[in-house]
Design an enzyme around this catalytic site. Structure first.
Site, short mmCIF file in Angstrom:
data_model
loop_
_atom_site.label_atom_id
_atom_site.label_comp_id
_atom_site.label_asym_id
_atom_site.label_seq_id
_atom_site.Cartn_x
_atom_site.Cartn_y
_atom_site.Cartn_z
N ASP A 128 -0.32 -5.78 -4.09
CA ASP A 128 -1.71 -5.38 -3.86
C ASP A 128 -2.13 -4.45 -4.98
O ASP A 128 -1.38 -4.26 -5.96
CB ASP A 128 -1.88 -4.73 -2.47
CG ASP A 128 -3.24 -5.07 -1.86
OD1 ASP A 128 -4.26 -4.73 -2.50
OD2 ASP A 128 -3.30 -5.69 -0.79
N HIS B 270 -7.14 -8.14 -5.11
CA HIS B 270 -6.03 -7.25 -4.75
C HIS B 270 -4.91 -7.25 -5.79
O HIS B 270 -3.74 -7.14 -5.44
CB HIS B 270 -5.47 -7.65 -3.37
CG HIS B 270 -6.42 -7.34 -2.25
ND1 HIS B 270 -6.58 -6.09 -1.72
CD2 HIS B 270 -7.28 -8.14 -1.57
CE1 HIS B 270 -7.50 -6.11 -0.76
NE2 HIS B 270 -7.94 -7.34 -0.65
N TRP C 210 -8.21 -14.28 9.81
CA TRP C 210 -8.20 -12.82 10.07
C TRP C 210 -9.58 -12.28 10.41
O TRP C 210 -9.69 -11.28 11.12
CB TRP C 210 -7.61 -12.07 8.87
CG TRP C 210 -8.47 -11.97 7.65
CD1 TRP C 210 -8.59 -12.90 6.68
CD2 TRP C 210 -9.31 -10.88 7.27
NE1 TRP C 210 -9.45 -12.47 5.71
CE2 TRP C 210 -9.92 -11.22 6.04
CE3 TRP C 210 -9.61 -9.64 7.85
CZ2 TRP C 210 -10.81 -10.38 5.38
CZ3 TRP C 210 -10.50 -8.80 7.18
CH2 TRP C 210 -11.09 -9.17 5.97
N TRP D 166 -1.46 -3.31 8.18
CA TRP D 166 -1.83 -2.84 6.84
C TRP D 166 -1.49 -1.36 6.76
O TRP D 166 -1.59 -0.65 7.77
CB TRP D 166 -3.32 -3.08 6.59
CG TRP D 166 -3.70 -4.52 6.70
CD1 TRP D 166 -4.33 -5.12 7.75
CD2 TRP D 166 -3.45 -5.56 5.75
NE1 TRP D 166 -4.50 -6.46 7.50
CE2 TRP D 166 -3.96 -6.76 6.27
CE3 TRP D 166 -2.84 -5.58 4.50
CZ2 TRP D 166 -3.88 -7.97 5.60
CZ3 TRP D 166 -2.77 -6.79 3.82
CH2 TRP D 166 -3.29 -7.96 4.37
N THR D 167 -1.11 -0.90 5.57
CA THR D 167 -0.54 0.45 5.56
C THR D 167 -1.27 1.45 4.65
O THR D 167 -0.67 2.42 4.21
CB THR D 167 0.95 0.40 5.17
OG1 THR D 167 1.05 -0.17 3.86
CG2 THR D 167 1.77 -0.40 6.15
N GLU D 168 -2.56 1.22 4.39
CA GLU D 168 -3.26 2.23 3.59
C GLU D 168 -3.07 3.63 4.20
O GLU D 168 -2.83 4.60 3.49
CB GLU D 168 -4.76 1.95 3.53
CG GLU D 168 -5.15 0.81 2.64
CD GLU D 168 -5.35 -0.46 3.43
OE1 GLU D 168 -4.58 -0.71 4.38
OE2 GLU D 168 -6.27 -1.23 3.09
N TYR E 66 -5.11 -6.45 14.66
CA TYR E 66 -4.98 -5.60 13.47
C TYR E 66 -4.38 -4.25 13.87
O TYR E 66 -5.04 -3.39 14.47
CB TYR E 66 -6.33 -5.46 12.75
CG TYR E 66 -6.41 -6.44 11.59
CD1 TYR E 66 -5.85 -7.71 11.70
CD2 TYR E 66 -6.99 -6.09 10.37
CE1 TYR E 66 -5.87 -8.61 10.64
CE2 TYR E 66 -7.02 -6.99 9.31
CZ TYR E 66 -6.45 -8.24 9.45
OH TYR E 66 -6.47 -9.12 8.40
N ASP F 3 -3.47 -1.82 12.12
CA ASP F 3 -3.85 -0.62 11.36
C ASP F 3 -5.07 0.06 11.98
O ASP F 3 -5.37 1.20 11.66
CB ASP F 3 -4.15 -0.96 9.90
CG ASP F 3 -5.22 -2.02 9.77
OD1 ASP F 3 -5.18 -3.00 10.52
OD2 ASP F 3 -6.12 -1.86 8.92
N ASP G 24 -7.89 -13.26 -0.11
CA ASP G 24 -8.93 -12.50 0.61
C ASP G 24 -9.67 -11.56 -0.34
O ASP G 24 -9.12 -11.07 -1.32
CB ASP G 24 -8.30 -11.69 1.75
CG ASP G 24 -7.24 -10.73 1.24
OD1 ASP G 24 -6.46 -11.13 0.34
OD2 ASP G 24 -7.20 -9.58 1.71
N GLU G 25 -10.92 -11.33 0.02
CA GLU G 25 -11.71 -10.22 -0.52
C GLU G 25 -11.74 -10.14 -2.05
O GLU G 25 -11.75 -9.04 -2.62
CB GLU G 25 -11.19 -8.89 0.04
CG GLU G 25 -11.28 -8.83 1.55
CD GLU G 25 -10.77 -7.53 2.14
OE1 GLU G 25 -11.42 -7.04 3.06
OE2 GLU G 25 -9.73 -7.03 1.70
N ARG H 72 0.84 -1.21 0.00
CA ARG H 72 0.00 0.00 0.00
C ARG H 72 0.87 1.24 0.00
O ARG H 72 0.63 2.20 -0.72
CB ARG H 72 -0.90 -0.01 1.23
CG ARG H 72 -2.24 -0.64 1.01
CD ARG H 72 -2.18 -1.95 0.22
NE ARG H 72 -3.49 -2.47 0.01
CZ ARG H 72 -4.20 -3.11 0.94
NH1 ARG H 72 -3.67 -3.37 2.12
NH2 ARG H 72 -5.41 -3.53 0.67
C1 ACM Z 1 -7.42 -8.95 5.16
O1 ACM Z 1 -7.35 -8.13 6.09
N1 ACM Z 1 -8.21 -8.71 4.13
C2 ACM Z 1 -6.68 -10.19 5.17
#
Ligand code: ACM
Length: 654
Positions: free
Chosen positions: A220, A294, A438, A509-511, A463, A465, A371-372, A191
Site C-alpha cells: 500500500d 495505493h 466491499w 484495515w490497519t491505518e 469492516y 476497522d 480499488d480507489e 499500513r
Molecule cells: C477498500 O476498502 N478500499 C477495498
C-alpha cells in the site's frame, strides 16, 4: 480500508477517562464482564448445523490416549489437541497412529465419504467414556477438535496448569459443516507492519472460529511488505516510513531528517514459513498486491513506475494527507500514488512480482487490488492520452480496465486466478475475473449476475476497522459497525445464484491499528459474528442466543490472553431537541439486560446513582455526562465520559 463514504468527522477532544480504554492492558478483564446467570452448557461459535445433547458428561482422565490416522496433514491438529488436553489439566496424553478401540479420543477419517460432511464437515460424539470425531478429510477433524475444545471449561484455553476444575464436557452428538467454502479474514500488514510471529498469532485465533482463508494485504502507500528478487528497493526503501502516533491520515508531513526506520517486510523464506504455518492449520493465504492505486511505496522505490517520475520527491507515506476525498470517489491524489498504465515498464515490473508471488503462495487466487485509484495524474499525462487514442479508450475507467485486463493475463499466465476489489467492474472485466465486493453487497450482486465469482466483504457488515461503539471511547475512524450489525451479514443474498458466491470475509484495515493487541481488539467479537455468518445455516442464527455464547467466549479469550472489544456493553447516546430547543439525551444498549446509571456532577456513577429510564435533559451548567452500564450488581460497560458540548454539536448536526 478507505474512504468510500464522505468523511464524518467528530470534533471530539481527548479525555482522560476512567474507562478501560485508558488502560490498554485491561481491555476486558474478567472483573469487567458480568457473570452469566444462565450460561448455556453448549456454547459453540460458529453454531453447528446440528447439536443433540444427551445425559451425562465425559470426564478427562489422568491418562488420555488419542488414536489418530498417521496423516502428515493431521500432525499439527493432533499436537494442538495434545497440548490443550495436557497443559491446563495436568493429564498425560499419548498418541497412537492405529485404530484403537480403547482410545479416549478417536479421530477417524471415513472410509466411505459422507456426502453431507463434504471436505470440512465433521461428526463429533461425546459419550461418558469416549470422544469420537469422524470426517472425510483432515480439515474436518481439525474443525471437530475446535468444537470439542469449546465444550470443555474455558480454562482449557490456559497456558498454565489450572487446579480445581471439573474437566468435563457434556455428552453430545454434533454434525457440522460450513455454509460456504471461503471464510476469510483480511489482515492489512501494509499500513502497519505486523511481524511473522504476530501473523501466526492472528492465524491461531482465527482457526478457533473455523476461518480458512487469510488475505494478506501486502502493499500500500505506507509499505511494501514482501521481498521481490530483482527489485531490492521495494524493501530497502518501500518498507520503511516515519513512526508517528495519533490520528493517522492527518499527521504532519515528515521532514527530511526524520528517520525512516519504522516498518518491515517478509523475506521470501518468511513467506514460505507463514504459508506452511497456515496450511498446517487448514488456512490458505491469499496475497494482495494492490495496484494501480495505493502504490506509493512501490513508486517511492521506483519512481519510473508512475506517470510522473520526474516531478515529486516521492516518499513512503507516514500517515500524512495524500488524498482529497471531499468530492467522493474516485479521490483526487495530492501525490501521484498510481502505477502508470501507459508505461510498459510497469507490466514487466508486475510480471516479475506476480511470477514470484505465484511461486510463493500455493493458493489459487492472487488479489491485485484495483480499488480507489485516483485518475487526476493520468488525466493530464501525454502517454495516457496516447494510449487512449491507440486503444480507443474513452475515459479513465476504461484506462484502468485496460490495465486490469493486462494484469489479469499476467496472473493467468502464472497459472493463477485473478481477483480484484469491486471497482474493477467499472473497467468491463471478463467474467473470469473474481470480484471482492466491499462497497456494500450491491457490486457483488451485480458481479454474480454477470457470472463473476464473488467474495462478499461488504463494509456495511464486515469492516473490522470501523468503530465498534461511540467515538468517545473508540479510536476514531470515519464510520461505525456494531456487533449486532455484523451479525446480520448474509454472504449469499437473495436473488443471486449461490454458485457464484464463493463466500464471505471480514477485513481488518490497519491505518488506526498500531499493534497486534489492537488488531485483536478490532477483530473480536465481530470476527465471531462473521464466522457464524459464513459457517452456520442462516436459519440457526439468532442474535440473543449468539450473544449468550459471545459472553462465554469473552471469558475464553480472557484466559487465552487474546484481546477483544467489550464495546457491546457500552451505552449508546442518541440526541434530539425538544420543541423549546432543549437538548434531549436518549441512552440505550445494544444488548438486553443492562441497566444504565449516570451522573452530571463529574463524579463516576455506579449502581447507586440515578438509573436511566427516559430521555434526560442536562442541568443548565452541566459540562459532562458520565454513564456506565451494569448487569445486576456488576459493571458491564466502560465508563463513558461524554462532554455536553459534544452532544449539543451532535444534536445541531441532525
Ligand atoms: C477498500 O476498502 N478500499 C477495498
Amino acid at each position: 480500508m478507505k474512504r468510500f463514504f464522505l468523511l464524518l468527522f467528530f470534533n471530539v477532544i481527548s479525555y482522560a477517562t476512567f474507562s478501560q480504554n485508558a488502560a490498554p492492558e485491561s481491555s476486558a478483564t474478567t472483573e469487567s464482564i458480568p457473570s452469566f446467570n444462565n450460561a448455556p452448557e453448549v456454547a459453540i461459535i460458529p453454531e453447528p448445523v446440528s447439536v443433540v445433547k444427551s445425559e451425562g458428561h465425559f470426564v478427562i482422565p489422568e491418562n488420555i490416549l488419542i488414536a489418530a490416522p498417521a496423516l502428515p496433514e493431521l500432525k499439527q491438529a493432533i499436537a494442538f489437541l495434545q497440548e490443550r488436553l495436557s497443559i491446563p489439566t495436568g493429564s498425560f496424553v499419548s498418541v497412537v497412529n492405529t485404530h484403537n478401540q480403547a482410545a479416549t479420543v478417536k479421530l477417524i477419517i471415513n472410509e466411505k465419504a459422507s456426502s453431507v460432511l463434504g471436505k470440512e464437515g465433521y461428526q463429533l460424539s461425546v459419550t461418558p467414556s469416549h470422544i469420537t470425531i469422524r470426517a472425510n478429510k483432515a480439515a474436518g477433524l481439525f474443525y471437530g477438535i475446535q468444537s470439542l475444545m469449546q465444550l470443555f471449561p474455558k480454562e482449557i484455553e490456559s497456558k498454565e496448569p489450572v487446579e480445581e476444575i471439573n474437566w468435563t464436557a457434556p455428552c453430545v452428538e454434533i454434525t457440522d459443516y460450513p455454509r460456504v467454502g471461503w471464510r476469510g479474514l483480511m489482515f492489512d500488514v501494509a499500513r502497519h507492519f505486523f511481524t511473522k510471529a504476530e501473523v501466526k498469532q492472528y492465524i491461531d485465533a482465527m482457526v478457533r472460529y473455523k476461518y480458512n482463508l487469510l488475505h494478506l494485504h501486502l502493499t500500500d502507500d505506507e509499505g511494501w511488505r514482501i521481498e521481490i528478487k530483482g527489485y531490492p528497493k521495494l524493501t530497502e526503501v518501500g518498507a520503511w516510513n516515519v513512526k508517528k502516533v495519533g490520528e493517522f491520515g492527518n499527521f504532519s508531513t515528515p521532514g527530511p531528517d526524520e528517520p525512516r526506520t519504522y516498518g518491515g517486510f517478509y523475506t521470501q523464506d518468511d513467506i514460505r514459513e507463514l504459508v506452511q504455518y497456515a496450511k498446517e492449520r487448514f488456512v490458505d493465504i491469499m496475497p494482495e498486491i494492490d495496484v494501480p492505486g495505493h502504490s506509493l511505496a512501490a513508486i517511492a522505490s521506483y519512481p519510473e513506475l508512475s506517470c510522473t517520475p520526474a516531478a515529486p520527491n516521492y516518499r513512503v507515506r507516514s500517515g500524512e494527507r495524500i488524498m482529497d476525498w471531499s468530492r467522493g470517489a474516485p479521490p483526487t491524489a495530492l501525490v501521484d500514488n498510481t502505477l502508470c498504465p501507459a508505461n510498459e515498464l510497469v507490466y514487466s515490473f508486475l510480471d516479475t512480482v506476480i511470477t514470484q508471488v505465484a511461486q510463493l503462495f500455493p493458493f489459487d487466487y492472487i488479489h491485485m487490488g484495483g480499488d480507489e485509484a485516483p485518475f487526476n495524474f493520468w488525466e493530464k499525462n501525454d502517454a495516457i492520452k496516447a494510449l487512449m487514442q491507440k486503444e480507443g479508450l474513452k475515459n479513465m475507467h476504461q484506462v484502468q480496465g485496460y490495465f486490469e485486463k493486462r494484469i489479469q493475463k499476467i496472473v493467468e499466465a502464472k497459472g493463477k486466478k485473478f481477483m480484484g476489489w469491486d471497482e474493477i467492474l467499472d473497467g468491463d472485466m471478463p467474467s473470469s475475473a473474481a470480484v471482492m465486493s466491499w462497497r456494500g453487497m450491491k457490486y457483488g450482486i451485480d458481479a454474480a449476475k454477470k457470472k463473476h465469482e464473488v467474495v462478499m466483504s461488504p463494509s456495511t457488515y464486515a469492516y473490522l476497522d470501523y468503530m465498534q461503539a461511540d467515538v468517545i471511547t473508540e479510536p476514531k475512524v470515519y464510520a461505525s459497525l456494531r456487533l449486532s450489525k455484523s451479525y446480520e451479514f448474509d454472504p449469499i443474498p437473495a436473488g443471486v445464484d449461490p454458485k457464484f458466491i464463493k463466500g464471505g470475509q471480514a477485513n481488518l484495515w490497519t491505518e488506526q491499528v498500531y499493534n497486534i493487541r489492537q488488531a485483536e481488539y478490532m477483530t473480536w467479537p465481530r470476527g465471531f459474528a462473521i464466522a457464524e455468518s459464513v459457517w452456520s445455516p442462516p436459519e440457526k442464527k439468532n442474535w440473543s442466543n449468539f450473544f449468550n455464547r459471545v459472553e462465554q467466549h469473552f471469558k475464553r479469550l480472557d484466559i487465552a490472553e487474546t484481546k477483544y472489544a467489550p464495546s457491546v456493553y457500552d451505552p449508546i447516546f442518541s440526541v434530539s431537541r425538544s420543541a423549546d430547543k432543549q437538548l434531549m439525551i436518549e441512552l440505550s444498549t445494544e444488548v438486553q439486560g443492562l441497566d444504565i446509571y449516570y451522573s452530571f456532577d463529574n463524579s463516576f456513577p455506579d449502581r447507586f446513582y440515578p438509573k436511566y429510564t427516559e430521555k434526560i435533559t442536562p442541568p443548565k451548567d452541566a459540562a459532562t455526562l458520565k454513564v456506565i452500564t451494569y448487569k445486576g450488581k456488576k459493571p458491564a460497560g466502560r465508563m463513558m465520559v461524554m462532554p455536553i458540548e459534544e452532544l449539543n454539536k451532535r444534536a445541531w448536526r441532525k
